[in-house]
Scaffold this active site. Structure first.
Site, PDB file in Angstrom:
ATOM      1  N   GLY A  17       0.872  -1.179   0.000  1.00  0.00           N
ATOM      2  CA  GLY A  17       0.000   0.000   0.000  1.00  0.00           C
ATOM      3  C   GLY A  17       0.898   1.215   0.000  1.00  0.00           C
TER       4      GLY A  17
ATOM      5  N   SER B 167       3.315   3.147   2.228  1.00  0.00           N
ATOM      6  CA  SER B 167       4.011   2.928   3.498  1.00  0.00           C
ATOM      7  C   SER B 167       3.900   4.131   4.434  1.00  0.00           C
ATOM      8  CB  SER B 167       5.480   2.560   3.257  1.00  0.00           C
ATOM      9  OG  SER B 167       6.176   3.622   2.632  1.00  0.00           O
TER      10      SER B 167
ATOM     11  N   CYS C 185       6.016  -5.420   0.081  1.00  0.00           N
ATOM     12  CA  CYS C 185       6.167  -4.090  -0.536  1.00  0.00           C
ATOM     13  C   CYS C 185       6.193  -3.000   0.550  1.00  0.00           C
ATOM     14  CB  CYS C 185       5.078  -3.879  -1.593  1.00  0.00           C
ATOM     15  SG  CYS C 185       5.443  -2.510  -2.713  1.00  0.00           S
TER      16      CYS C 185
ATOM     17  N   ARG D 103      12.900   2.800  -1.527  1.00  0.00           N
ATOM     18  CA  ARG D 103      11.494   2.918  -1.951  1.00  0.00           C
ATOM     19  C   ARG D 103      11.409   3.133  -3.453  1.00  0.00           C
ATOM     20  NH1 ARG D 103       8.047   6.985   1.558  1.00  0.00           N
ATOM     21  NH2 ARG D 103       6.646   6.329  -0.077  1.00  0.00           N
TER      22      ARG D 103
ATOM     23  N   ARG E 159       5.532  -0.390  -8.145  1.00  0.00           N
ATOM     24  CA  ARG E 159       6.292   0.657  -7.426  1.00  0.00           C
ATOM     25  C   ARG E 159       7.112   0.017  -6.306  1.00  0.00           C
ATOM     26  NH1 ARG E 159       2.310   4.618  -5.120  1.00  0.00           N
ATOM     27  NH2 ARG E 159       4.208   5.386  -4.173  1.00  0.00           N
TER      28      ARG E 159
ATOM     29  N   HIS F 108       4.319  -8.691  -4.788  1.00  0.00           N
ATOM     30  CA  HIS F 108       2.991  -8.914  -4.213  1.00  0.00           C
ATOM     31  C   HIS F 108       2.496 -10.335  -4.475  1.00  0.00           C
ATOM     32  CE1 HIS F 108       2.009  -4.679  -3.206  1.00  0.00           C
ATOM     33  NE2 HIS F 108       2.861  -4.430  -4.186  1.00  0.00           N
TER      34      HIS F 108
ATOM     35  N   GLU G 218       0.190 -11.790  -3.006  1.00  0.00           N
ATOM     36  CA  GLU G 218      -1.257 -11.815  -2.782  1.00  0.00           C
ATOM     37  C   GLU G 218      -2.052 -11.475  -4.039  1.00  0.00           C
ATOM     38  OE1 GLU G 218       0.757  -9.425  -1.915  1.00  0.00           O
ATOM     39  OE2 GLU G 218      -0.216  -7.483  -2.122  1.00  0.00           O
TER      40      GLU G 218
END
Length: 189
Positions: free
Chosen positions: A46, A48, A79, A106, A136, A171, A173
């Site tokens: 998401g 951070s 992430c 990042r 990202r 990710h 998920e």
């Protein structure tokens, strides 16, 4: 065993579905009371900075650190979750939980439009190759001596472990492959 998914912002619903598909009991975690019920925790991707501020506002950041120090609770960060678990964020003074001895960069793979998917070879998970989805994404630029490097892409570490902390740049998920979540659940037993 009850698995908690930090549900303040980001891709928590996707993690929730993956853990359910693995056959484990899972709850969204939005406060300390819910956090106190879980045996292990996932911090999703998401924003951070937003997740960090919301954790601080609800004092979940302090409780997560206390739980880890007192019970060694297994934690998986993806992430933004990886950024929040890192000891240091390169070039930033962003507050983190500081629970894994890594430095992260990042948005290391660029902006949203530069997101990509790639087949990854992962220690303890593959073969067959695992499809990593990078959005990202950060990567690890420096590690402490106890870090286990589980996967690299273009010579950058994108999956690592230290003790009961697992972090990934990508990710898992967002795909339909349960192997990374199953790997984490084994850490929780």
């Amino acid at each position: 065993m009850k698995v908690g998914i930090l549900a303040l912002q980001g891709a928590f619903l996707e993690h929730l579905m993956m853990i359910k598909q693995c056959g484990q009991e899972v709850i969204p975690v939005k406060n300390k009371s819910e956090l106190n019920q879980v045996k292990c925790l996932i911090i999703p991707g998401g924003e951070s900075t937003a997740i960090g501020r919301l954790m601080n506002r609800s004092q979940l950041d302090e409780r997560i650190i206390d739980l880890y120090n007192q019970t060694n609770i297994p934690i998986f960060g993806t992430c933004a979750g990886m950024i929040l678990l890192a000891k240091k964020v390169e070039g930033q003074h962003q507050p983190t939980l500081g629970l894994i001895d890594i430095t992260v960069r990042r948005n290391a793979y660029g902006r949203q439009i530069e997101s990509f998917e790639v087949e990854l070879e992962i220690t303890g998970v593959t073969p067959p190759l695992f499809k990593g989805i990078f959005i990202r994404a950060p990567y690890i630029t420096k590690t402490g001596e106890n870090i286990q490097k589980l996967c690299s892409f273009n010579q950058n570490i994108v999956l690592a472990k230290e003790g009961n902390i697992l972090v990934s740049s990508f990710h898992p998920e967002l795909g339909n492959d349960l192997r990374i979540h199953q790997y984490f659940l084994k850490m929780c037993q």
